[in-house]
Design a protein around this motif. Structure first.
Motif, mmCIF file in Angstrom:
data_model
loop_
_atom_site.group_PDB
_atom_site.id
_atom_site.type_symbol
_atom_site.label_atom_id
_atom_site.label_comp_id
_atom_site.label_asym_id
_atom_site.label_seq_id
_atom_site.Cartn_x
_atom_site.Cartn_y
_atom_site.Cartn_z
ATOM 1 N N GLU A 81 -10.134 -5.519 17.301
ATOM 2 C CA GLU A 81 -9.618 -6.713 16.643
ATOM 3 C C GLU A 81 -9.738 -6.599 15.117
ATOM 4 O OE1 GLU A 81 -13.812 -7.900 18.190
ATOM 5 O OE2 GLU A 81 -12.125 -6.607 18.787
ATOM 6 N N ASN A 82 -10.702 -5.811 14.651
ATOM 7 C CA ASN A 82 -10.866 -5.624 13.208
ATOM 8 C C ASN A 82 -9.921 -4.559 12.655
ATOM 9 O OD1 ASN A 82 -12.862 -7.593 13.049
ATOM 10 N ND2 ASN A 82 -14.517 -6.132 13.404
ATOM 11 N N ILE A 83 -9.764 -3.459 13.391
ATOM 12 C CA ILE A 83 -8.848 -2.416 12.920
ATOM 13 C C ILE A 83 -7.418 -2.930 12.898
ATOM 14 C CG2 ILE A 83 -8.347 -1.328 15.147
ATOM 15 C CD1 ILE A 83 -9.006 0.583 11.898
ATOM 16 N N GLU A 84 -7.091 -3.860 13.795
ATOM 17 C CA GLU A 84 -5.736 -4.419 13.823
ATOM 18 C C GLU A 84 -5.428 -5.186 12.540
ATOM 19 O OE1 GLU A 84 -3.173 -4.124 15.847
ATOM 20 O OE2 GLU A 84 -4.281 -2.627 17.005
ATOM 21 N N VAL A 113 -2.125 -1.778 6.018
ATOM 22 C CA VAL A 113 -2.193 -0.397 5.553
ATOM 23 C C VAL A 113 -1.468 0.504 6.540
ATOM 24 C CG1 VAL A 113 -3.738 1.560 5.100
ATOM 25 C CG2 VAL A 113 -4.387 -0.745 4.363
ATOM 26 N N ASN A 114 -0.585 1.343 6.041
ATOM 27 C CA ASN A 114 0.097 2.311 6.894
ATOM 28 C C ASN A 114 -0.870 3.472 7.144
ATOM 29 O OD1 ASN A 114 1.670 4.433 7.943
ATOM 30 N ND2 ASN A 114 3.516 3.600 6.995
ATOM 31 N N ILE A 115 -1.594 3.390 8.232
ATOM 32 C CA ILE A 115 -2.639 4.370 8.522
ATOM 33 C C ILE A 115 -2.042 5.749 8.768
ATOM 34 C CG2 ILE A 115 -4.425 4.998 10.195
ATOM 35 C CD1 ILE A 115 -5.201 2.100 10.375
ATOM 36 N N GLU A 116 -0.863 5.807 9.352
ATOM 37 C CA GLU A 116 -0.205 7.106 9.542
ATOM 38 C C GLU A 116 0.032 7.778 8.193
ATOM 39 O OE1 GLU A 116 1.746 10.215 11.779
ATOM 40 O OE2 GLU A 116 0.406 8.583 12.365
ATOM 41 N N SER A 117 0.499 7.023 7.226
ATOM 42 C CA SER A 117 0.717 7.558 5.882
ATOM 43 C C SER A 117 -0.600 8.008 5.259
ATOM 44 C CB SER A 117 1.384 6.495 4.999
ATOM 45 O OG SER A 117 1.531 6.937 3.675
ATOM 46 N N TYR A 177 5.720 -2.757 -0.840
ATOM 47 C CA TYR A 177 6.843 -3.649 -1.130
ATOM 48 C C TYR A 177 6.385 -5.055 -0.787
ATOM 49 C CZ TYR A 177 11.473 -5.797 -0.402
ATOM 50 O OH TYR A 177 12.576 -6.616 -0.446
ATOM 51 N N ARG A 178 6.285 -5.905 -1.812
ATOM 52 C CA ARG A 178 5.669 -7.219 -1.625
ATOM 53 C C ARG A 178 6.411 -8.078 -0.603
ATOM 54 N NH1 ARG A 178 6.043 -7.284 -7.387
ATOM 55 N NH2 ARG A 178 4.139 -6.498 -8.387
ATOM 56 N N LYS A 179 7.716 -7.943 -0.510
ATOM 57 C CA LYS A 179 8.497 -8.802 0.373
ATOM 58 C C LYS A 179 8.678 -8.211 1.772
ATOM 59 C CE LYS A 179 11.046 -11.284 -3.218
ATOM 60 N NZ LYS A 179 12.376 -11.694 -3.720
ATOM 61 N N GLY A 180 8.015 -7.092 2.017
ATOM 62 C CA GLY A 180 8.115 -6.480 3.335
ATOM 63 C C GLY A 180 7.446 -7.310 4.408
ATOM 64 N N ILE A 181 7.970 -7.212 5.614
ATOM 65 C CA ILE A 181 7.418 -7.929 6.768
ATOM 66 C C ILE A 181 6.911 -6.907 7.779
ATOM 67 C CG2 ILE A 181 7.930 -9.520 8.665
ATOM 68 C CD1 ILE A 181 10.117 -10.737 6.887
ATOM 69 N N TYR A 182 5.661 -7.058 8.198
ATOM 70 C CA TYR A 182 5.062 -6.075 9.086
ATOM 71 C C TYR A 182 5.785 -5.983 10.416
ATOM 72 C CZ TYR A 182 1.891 -3.945 12.428
ATOM 73 O OH TYR A 182 1.361 -3.152 13.412
ATOM 74 N N ASP A 183 6.038 -4.734 10.798
ATOM 75 C CA ASP A 183 6.626 -4.417 12.099
ATOM 76 C C ASP A 183 6.070 -3.057 12.483
ATOM 77 O OD1 ASP A 183 8.093 -3.662 14.287
ATOM 78 O OD2 ASP A 183 10.051 -4.058 13.400
ATOM 79 N N GLU A 184 5.358 -2.981 13.602
ATOM 80 C CA GLU A 184 4.705 -1.735 13.974
ATOM 81 C C GLU A 184 5.697 -0.594 14.157
ATOM 82 O OE1 GLU A 184 2.613 -1.983 17.625
ATOM 83 O OE2 GLU A 184 4.232 -3.000 18.694
ATOM 84 N N ASN A 185 6.952 -0.908 14.389
ATOM 85 C CA ASN A 185 7.989 0.109 14.531
ATOM 86 C C ASN A 185 8.945 0.094 13.338
ATOM 87 O OD1 ASN A 185 7.107 0.960 17.172
ATOM 88 N ND2 ASN A 185 8.009 -0.935 17.961
ATOM 89 N N GLY A 186 8.517 -0.536 12.266
ATOM 90 C CA GLY A 186 9.377 -0.690 11.111
ATOM 91 C C GLY A 186 9.541 0.588 10.294
ATOM 92 N N VAL A 187 10.456 0.545 9.352
ATOM 93 C CA VAL A 187 10.738 1.682 8.484
ATOM 94 C C VAL A 187 9.712 1.737 7.353
ATOM 95 C CG1 VAL A 187 12.452 2.720 6.940
ATOM 96 C CG2 VAL A 187 13.193 1.519 9.017
ATOM 97 N N LEU A 188 9.249 2.941 7.036
ATOM 98 C CA LEU A 188 8.309 3.119 5.944
ATOM 99 C C LEU A 188 8.854 2.456 4.684
ATOM 100 C CD1 LEU A 188 5.804 4.522 4.614
ATOM 101 C CD2 LEU A 188 7.340 6.428 4.100
ATOM 102 N N GLY A 189 8.006 1.669 4.060
ATOM 103 C CA GLY A 189 8.378 1.046 2.809
ATOM 104 C C GLY A 189 8.921 -0.356 2.946
ATOM 105 N N LEU A 190 9.427 -0.697 4.125
ATOM 106 C CA LEU A 190 10.044 -2.003 4.314
ATOM 107 C C LEU A 190 9.146 -2.981 5.040
ATOM 108 C CD1 LEU A 190 13.703 -0.941 5.227
ATOM 109 C CD2 LEU A 190 12.692 -1.334 2.963
ATOM 110 N N ASP A 191 7.959 -2.518 5.457
ATOM 111 C CA ASP A 191 7.087 -3.366 6.274
ATOM 112 C C ASP A 191 5.962 -4.017 5.469
ATOM 113 O OD1 ASP A 191 5.449 -1.222 5.766
ATOM 114 O OD2 ASP A 191 5.274 -0.572 7.860
ATOM 115 N N GLY A 192 5.974 -3.836 4.158
ATOM 116 C CA GLY A 192 4.988 -4.508 3.316
ATOM 117 C C GLY A 192 3.608 -3.879 3.303
ATOM 118 N N ARG A 193 3.419 -2.784 4.022
ATOM 119 C CA ARG A 193 2.104 -2.145 4.067
ATOM 120 C C ARG A 193 1.951 -1.125 2.944
ATOM 121 N NH1 ARG A 193 1.071 0.040 9.989
ATOM 122 N NH2 ARG A 193 3.195 0.864 9.714
#
Length: 266
Positions: free
Chosen positions: A82-85, A91-95, A121-137
């Motif tokens: 629950e904490n790592i989530e 944070v894009n941990i893969e990156s 990217y400040r206006k990014g919205i988190y999506d676990e399957n999202g495109v790098l850079g567009l998810d706000g992480r």
């Protein structure tokens, strides 16, 4: 599509006031225009932080947002899912893992206390399957790695960088977050797999040798003239090739020893 941003470059011959000045490499610059052009986002809605979360581009709020992630990781056990989530959504941990694995592998001694950048990217919205850079992480940007690949001497390939980066010897703030994330079993296993994947792909000796030869071929016709001007520039990458040949075995051993793995890292 790659999880870590890189700079395109072009070797050129340059002149100053008509005088031959040798070979230089023109590179892309990491700034708001780079991010806007590469990710098709607004240049006014991005932030870039450096080592110890210092601000390269952005506001104090951007810096505080990332420092809050670090503080959360230090105050809460990331071994708990629950904490790592909470961290994964910011944070894009893969990156991060691809970036840290590569820097550790090449033994970049001018890092992580220097030459580290990450962006969001400040206006990014988190999506676990999202495109790098567009998810706000927050994602990582690799650059200035000239202190790697046997830069200091011909036996640097033996150094245990995992021990240096994962011990308290390195107190850089972003790296503290990296260490805390690795306390999660699933995250740790993912990092180990990335180390193995890189050894068997982008850092495979034959591949690195071929890239050295490819880059040499781009400047071969101008190397003699550059040497005549500066009396330098004769290294055709043999030290890099030696590093590429010798490093995999040491990286496997260091990874196995640090993480108490029973079998080799194949």
């Amino acid at each position: 599509s790659q999880p870590v941003t890189t700079m395109a470059y072009q070797p050129v011959i340059h002149f100053l006031n008509g005088e031959y000045w040798g070979i230089i490499n023109i590179r892309e610059r990491y700034d708001k225009y780079y991010l806007a052009s590469h990710f098709n986002i607004s240049k006014d809605d991005v932030a870039i932080l450096e080592h110890n979360t210092s601000i390269d581009l952005g506001t104090l709020e951007d810096q505080n947002n990332f420092n809050e992630i670090i503080d959360f990781s230090l105050a809460n056990e990331l071994s708990k899912n629950e904490n790592i989530e909470v961290v994964i959504k910011k944070v894009n941990i893969e990156s991060m893992f691809q970036y840290y694995s590569a820097q550790i592998y090449i033994v970049n001694m001018d890092w992580p206390h220097n030459n580290q950048r990450l962006w969001c990217y400040r206006k990014g919205i988190y999506d676990e399957n999202g495109v790098l850079g567009l998810d706000g992480r927050w994602s990582w940007m690799i650059y200035d790695t000239d202190h790697g690949f046997n830069f200091e001497n011909d036996t640097v390939f033996k150094r245990n960088e995992i021990q240096r980066i994962l011990s308290n010897e390195t107190d850089e703030r972003v790296t503290q977050l990296f260490r805390e994330i690795l306390k999660n079993e699933s995250a740790k296993n993912r990092f180990i797999n990335i180390v193995s994947d890189q050894i068997n792909s982008c850092f495979k000796p034959d591949y690195v040798h071929s890239k050295v030869d490819e880059f040499n071929a781009r400047i071969a016709s101008s190397r003699a003239e550059h040497y005549n001007r500066w009396r330098s520039g004769v290294d055709e990458g043999e030290t890099i090739k030696t590093f590429a040949t010798e490093r995999p075995a040491y990286m496997r051993d260091h990874t196995r020893e640090h993480f108490n793995l029973g079998d080799d890292i194949d």
